[in-house]
Design a protein around this motif. Structure first.
Motif, PDB file in Angstrom:
ATOM      1  N   ALA A  31      31.945  61.212  32.762  1.00 25.03           N
ATOM      2  CA  ALA A  31      33.170  61.784  32.949  1.00 25.03           C
ATOM      3  C   ALA A  31      33.030  63.349  33.160  1.00 25.03           C
ATOM      4  CB  ALA A  31      33.813  61.839  31.563  1.00 25.03           C
ATOM      5  N   TRP A  32      31.906  64.104  33.043  1.00 25.08           N
ATOM      6  CA  TRP A  32      31.496  65.444  33.431  1.00 25.08           C
ATOM      7  C   TRP A  32      31.163  65.593  34.926  1.00 25.08           C
ATOM      8  CZ3 TRP A  32      27.908  65.313  28.829  1.00 25.08           C
ATOM      9  CH2 TRP A  32      28.479  65.579  27.609  1.00 25.08           C
ATOM     10  N   GLY A  85      27.732  68.816  24.357  1.00 24.19           N
ATOM     11  CA  GLY A  85      29.195  68.112  24.841  1.00 24.19           C
ATOM     12  C   GLY A  85      29.927  69.310  25.457  1.00 24.19           C
ATOM     13  N   ARG A 101      30.747  59.189  28.481  1.00 24.73           N
ATOM     14  CA  ARG A 101      31.202  60.478  28.436  1.00 24.73           C
ATOM     15  C   ARG A 101      30.300  61.315  29.488  1.00 24.73           C
ATOM     16  NH1 ARG A 101      29.511  64.490  23.264  1.00 24.73           N
ATOM     17  NH2 ARG A 101      31.249  65.706  23.442  1.00 24.73           N
ATOM     18  N   LEU A 124      29.154  54.227  25.467  1.00 31.94           N
ATOM     19  CA  LEU A 124      30.259  55.404  25.226  1.00 31.94           C
ATOM     20  C   LEU A 124      29.807  56.605  25.655  1.00 31.94           C
ATOM     21  CD1 LEU A 124      32.177  54.186  22.187  1.00 31.94           C
ATOM     22  CD2 LEU A 124      33.115  54.304  24.415  1.00 31.94           C
ATOM     23  N   GLN A 125      28.407  57.018  25.323  1.00 33.11           N
ATOM     24  CA  GLN A 125      27.814  58.173  25.513  1.00 33.11           C
ATOM     25  C   GLN A 125      27.423  58.479  27.048  1.00 33.11           C
ATOM     26  OE1 GLN A 125      27.211  60.954  23.558  1.00 33.11           O
ATOM     27  NE2 GLN A 125      28.368  59.993  22.080  1.00 33.11           N
ATOM     28  N   GLN A 172      38.603  65.297  31.544  1.00 35.77           N
ATOM     29  CA  GLN A 172      37.701  64.281  30.800  1.00 35.77           C
ATOM     30  C   GLN A 172      37.983  63.412  30.173  1.00 35.77           C
ATOM     31  OE1 GLN A 172      34.982  67.085  28.606  1.00 35.77           O
ATOM     32  NE2 GLN A 172      35.681  68.810  29.527  1.00 35.77           N
ATOM     33  N   LEU A 173      37.298  62.668  29.514  1.00 34.05           N
ATOM     34  CA  LEU A 173      37.800  61.431  28.566  1.00 34.05           C
ATOM     35  C   LEU A 173      39.068  61.692  27.879  1.00 34.05           C
ATOM     36  CD1 LEU A 173      34.339  59.847  27.556  1.00 34.05           C
ATOM     37  CD2 LEU A 173      35.817  58.890  29.348  1.00 34.05           C
ATOM     38  N   HIS A 229      41.259  61.964  24.356  1.00 36.48           N
ATOM     39  CA  HIS A 229      40.686  62.199  23.067  1.00 36.48           C
ATOM     40  C   HIS A 229      40.378  61.084  22.268  1.00 36.48           C
ATOM     41  CE1 HIS A 229      40.336  64.263  19.321  1.00 36.48           C
ATOM     42  NE2 HIS A 229      41.272  63.622  18.655  1.00 36.48           N
ATOM     43  N   ALA A 272      33.311  57.735  21.211  1.00 38.64           N
ATOM     44  CA  ALA A 272      31.995  58.262  21.261  1.00 38.64           C
ATOM     45  C   ALA A 272      31.341  58.620  20.267  1.00 38.64           C
ATOM     46  CB  ALA A 272      31.733  59.035  22.568  1.00 38.64           C
ATOM     47  N   GLU A 301      36.777  60.399  23.084  1.00 38.25           N
ATOM     48  CA  GLU A 301      35.768  61.186  22.640  1.00 38.25           C
ATOM     49  C   GLU A 301      35.577  60.620  21.094  1.00 38.25           C
ATOM     50  OE1 GLU A 301      33.982  63.611  23.851  1.00 38.25           O
ATOM     51  OE2 GLU A 301      34.655  63.815  25.846  1.00 38.25           O
TER      52      GLU A 301
END
Length: 367
Positions: free
Chosen positions: A238-239, A173, A235, A231-232, A194-195, A197, A203, A200
């Motif tokens: 979001a990258w 991550g 995540r 959620l993963q 990114q997402l 905090h 997640a 995160e």
């Protein structure tokens, strides 16, 4: 910078010896399905599990952490004598494993704990407490290695997988978005935030709960795994993984991480009684997330340390195809399709051997 100069830049780095040893162990770990033999006194499954979870993975972690630690903590490189002692301890565990897995387990646990304590000392001294979660996860992996056989048959396996998946979520991550941002910048694209905090944290907590319930085979796995999968996946998206389609090495890191939510999704189906076996969930994470991420991270660190982060050594594309193909073939074997287990083992072994061949200059194995 040329390859020769790049290799000079990473001379005598800890990752070089540990990645070679880990790759060899990974290839040997599937030998029961390639050559039909394994040491007397243990089953093929025991040989496979111990070699990969307590041999290959700790070797990859040691190579990565001992190399990255000075940058993380702004401290001097790990002394060569310390690296040699740790290498000797790792080798002792693998040699003893050839005739006595029970005796090898405490040695493997000692090796992992030694790496954990080295990381802990550097992290605390530097005040880089963000990294302390890596120490806790290494200790959890050491506990899995040392867990007695009197515990439920698959508890050691599940606990080890839980610890390693946690390390992938933390380390992967960090690597995936950082390399994606660097690659995007080189192509003139900006990398958006990114997402938040809070997302995160959500997640991370959802993953801990879902993997924890799976580890203890407790009730409530379905809803917990579904929430964690969503959620993963968020995540990962979001990258911006689509921004690295021109760089196979970065694609491999994103694909490896994708096996975490995919495995969680399979566990949702398993919990609902929809024909997915527990073995399928296990291998989605073991062959997919863990195997592919180890391969991708080793290649990425070798390139980065040689100051050629986005190079493509000859043979590396074949390596990534073989590594990415191993997990789907292993899942097909769960459906009873003929020869899929052997094909998965062949892809897995080929991927790690191709890594050594393709990155031999980065690993100090060629002039």
């Amino acid at each position: 910078m040329t390859t020769t100069n790049g290799c000079a830049a990473c001379a005598s780095q800890p990752f070089q010896i540990f990645f070679v040893l880990a790759a060899g162990t990974a290839a040997a770990g599937v030998q029961p399905w390639l050559i039909g033999s394994w040491p007397v006194g243990m089953t093929a499954a025991v040989w496979h599990r111990e070699m990969l979870l307590f041999g290959m993975v700790p070797g990859v972690l040691a190579g990565f952490l001992l190399t990255a630690l000075p940058r993380w903590t702004r401290s001097p490189p790990v002394p060569q004598r310390v690296v040699r002692v740790l290498m000797a301890l790792w080798l002792a565990g693998r040699l003893v494993h050839l005739w006595s897995p029970g005796m090898a387990a405490p040695i493997a646990a000692s090796f992992i704990l030694s790496v954990a304590m080295l990381v802990a000392v550097r992290v605390v001294k530097a005040g880089a407490m963000r990294e302390i979660k890596v120490v806790f996860l290494l200790i959890l992996l050491a506990m899995a290695a040392a867990a007695p056989d009197v515990m439920p048959a698959d508890f050691r396996l599940r606990l080890a997988l839980a610890a390693i998946l946690g390390l992938i979520a933390v380390i992967g991550g960090r690597i995936a978005p950082a390399l994606t941002a660097s690659y995007s910048a080189l192509r003139g694209a900006q990398f958006a935030r990114q997402l938040p905090h809070s997302a995160e944290v959500a997640a991370a907590l959802s993953l801990i709960i879902a993997i924890g319930l799976w580890c203890f085979d407790a009730d409530g796995q379905g809803p917990a795994s579904l929430a964690a999968a969503v959620l993963q996946a968020a995540r990962l998206l979001a990258w911006r993984p689509w921004r690295v389609t021109g760089q196979p090495g970065l694609v491999a890191i994103h694909l490896a991480y994708a096996w975490i939510p995919l495995g969680l999704g399979l566990n949702v189906l398993r919990s609902a009684g929809l024909g997915v076996s527990d073995n399928a969930v296990l291998h989605a994470w073991a062959a997919g997330a863990i195997g592919a991420m180890c391969l991708a991270v080793m290649a990425s660190m070798a390139r980065r340390q040689s100051r050629q982060a986005f190079s493509r050594p000859a043979g590396s594309l074949a390596m990534f195809f073989a590594g990415v193909g191993a997990a789907p073939l292993r899942l097909l074997a769960e459906l009873g399709m003929p020869f899929q287990l052997q094909l998965a083992a062949l892809c897995w072994s080929s991927a790690f051997l191709l890594f050594v061949a393709s990155y031999r200059r980065y690993l100090g194995l060629a002039r």
